[in-house]
Scaffold this active site. Sequence first.
Site, PDB file in Angstrom:
ATOM      1  CD  GLU A 113      -2.940  -1.245   0.293  1.00 25.69           C
ATOM      2  OE1 GLU A 113      -3.035  -0.324  -0.531  1.00 25.69           O
ATOM      3  OE2 GLU A 113      -3.700  -2.225   0.277  1.00 25.69           O
ATOM      4  N   GLY A 114       2.051   1.149  -0.610  1.00 23.24           N
ATOM      5  CA  GLY A 114       3.043   2.223  -0.572  1.00 23.24           C
ATOM      6  C   GLY A 114       3.907   2.036   0.651  1.00 23.24           C
TER       7      GLY A 114
END
Length: 600
Positions: A407-408
């Site tokens: 998610e980054g």
Amino acid sequence: MAATLTAQHVLKGGEFLIADADYSSTFTPEEFNEEQLMVKQMVEDFIQQEITPNLDKIEKQEDNIAPRLLEKMAELGLLGTHMPETYGGMEMDTNTNTLICDVMGGSSGSFTVSYAAHTGIGMLPILYFGNDQQKEKYLPRLISGELKAAYCLTEPGSGSDAMGAKTTATLDGEHYILNGQKMWISNAGFADVFIVFAQVDGDKFTGFIVPRQLEGLTLGAEEDKLGIKGSSTRQVFFENVRVPAANSLGQIGKGHLIAFNVLNVGRFKLHALSMGGAKRALEVGVRYANERTQFKQPIANFGAIKYKIGEAAIRIFAGESALYRVSQQIQDMNKQLMAEEGKSFAEAKLLSAEEYAIECALLKFLGSETLDYTVDEVVQIHGGMGYSEETLAPRMYRDSRINRIYEGTNEINRLLSVDMLLRRAMKGALDIVGPAWAVQKELSGMPSMSRPEGEYGEEIKVVADFKKLILMVAGAAAKEQLDGKINLKSEQEILMNIADMLGDLLQAESTLLRVQKLRAESLGKQDIAVYDAILRTYLHDATARMMKNATDAVASFVEGDLLRTFTMGIKRFTKYPPQNVKILRRKVADVLIEANGYAL
């Protein structure tokens, strides 16, 4: 600070830095209604009956267990709680969906990946950007569990730089021909539908809905991973895959809008899952500390162990406070967009998540690092047994680590949070310049010698001072950039310092608001003194972190007399009275030890 801050009921995204918040409009998990508690109980029952007895099967991916569990969740309606009723969903509010993720986070690190990938990044692109025909074709079957979804963004050469994807899509009549390779694809082993991103005409980043059965779509072997071993993770290969042109998702060349907006929700949900996982892990640690005896007494009696339990509980409580505060803001924005602006259910969900993208980025790294801290200390509490697969500790430890990457990465989310804040200020969406100038003016005058009065006076003041400190540091860095002295794009360390300060502010203020509400409305499972202990310990430690991050930041771009001026400002804005954190942490730890679990 009253001169620079404006009281509001619902803050816009990022506005927590410059505006006062009111505890009466802040939602806390102590306020769930009877219907929401029934949903919570349903999820807890499902975990107890279906997930906990099958943890080993999940870990080994036996008996097609993950997709079967998803289908059982679908029977309870749990795959569509966030979806419109039109397509078979339950259209539950944001707080209820946050609660579901919170509870699910305490089930299985592997299965929550399968669940979150299907319901989040698998389904939301179609809800947000699909046309009516695509929604009608796929959403009901995804909600019912008939179809399982996966999300194909990352490639061997593009991770955080998603726009650098090499997978191509070439139009051939009424089909696009896909060629390329994706990796780290959750649910790939059993997914029926893939959300795939490819470059049309070499440079038009675009999303596609790709059914599994299309010829030329093949899978690599299951990855041998450090943790979340029970989640299916494979490479996906596309060799001349003919995808109907009708399956393009959103506008051609606008795939970045899909990727980035879906990630906002994913980051928020990851925080919720992390909080649930941390509470479950700490419960495992507390129970072991109560059972394990050394020197003729439970190790839970020892101060070193109480520190670990108390500190983890405080971090979880602070993270949980921020989680539900932001959840309520997203929910309020949803309602406003639908009721006042006539937005559809999907449009409102998309826009409200985008509004709080800064908070979602902050929560992502805060939650994942709280979970990592907790599982690490739980292994330590177990001692040698923490290294043995006879206990849950090592599995939790391994499963936790991925949360700081997907998610980054946490580094990317830190940089994004500050970048988005500065962009909003430059566009006029947030007035940071006015409050920043007010802080500079205050620094040029004599500091007030009066002490705050009233309930939580010191705590209210220190949170206001945290805001001033961030405005001082961020404003100074921005000015140095405008003067051509630094380039913040290449000064990532400064941005990371500011991001950590923003994260501490968000959690500090959220914890203060929650504790104020618990006192004012006589809420909470424990005596208010326990919650006061949490608040004061967090603020004591956050003050030290604020001082260090601010000092590290300004010392990296100013020197001499100007540095001395800023150092004086840092000292002025970090004056929370020292607390006896030993006693305060023990007070918190004793509650959990007596309850033999997380009881806050």
